[in-house]
Design a protein around this motif. Structure first.
Motif: not given
Length: 81
Positions: A38-45, A56-58
């Motif tokens: 969740x923490x990684x997905x909240x950051x915009x690539x 991949x993380x999604x």
């Protein structure tokens, strides 16, 4: 006659939050991984590499959510009559 008096008694039922099942440890691991995802997905690539990692993380996040749901369903079925 002593064998009748030495019958083992069942332990008292535990409250809902005190129950430990076959899935307790697994659910703890899944919870920590989902927090990270969740923490990684909240950051915009911003770069292409980050976008690929984001996808991949999604996918991993969705898989772990399904596993978590299945484990919760199995635990609920364990305690239903």
């Amino acid at each position: 006659m002593n064998t009748i008096n030495n019958v083992q008694r069942l332990q008292p039922l535990k409250r809902w939050h005190e129950r430990k099942t076959f899935a307790t440890d697994t659910l703890k691991i899944i919870k920590s991984r989902l927090q990270y995802y969740r923490r990684v997905l909240n950051e915009e690539p911003s770069t292409d590499k980050q976008k690929r990692q984001h996808e991949k993380i999604k996918n991993k996040y969705e898989i772990y959510m399904k596993r978590r749901q299945l484990l919760h369903r199995a635990i609920n079925n364990l305690y239903e009559l």
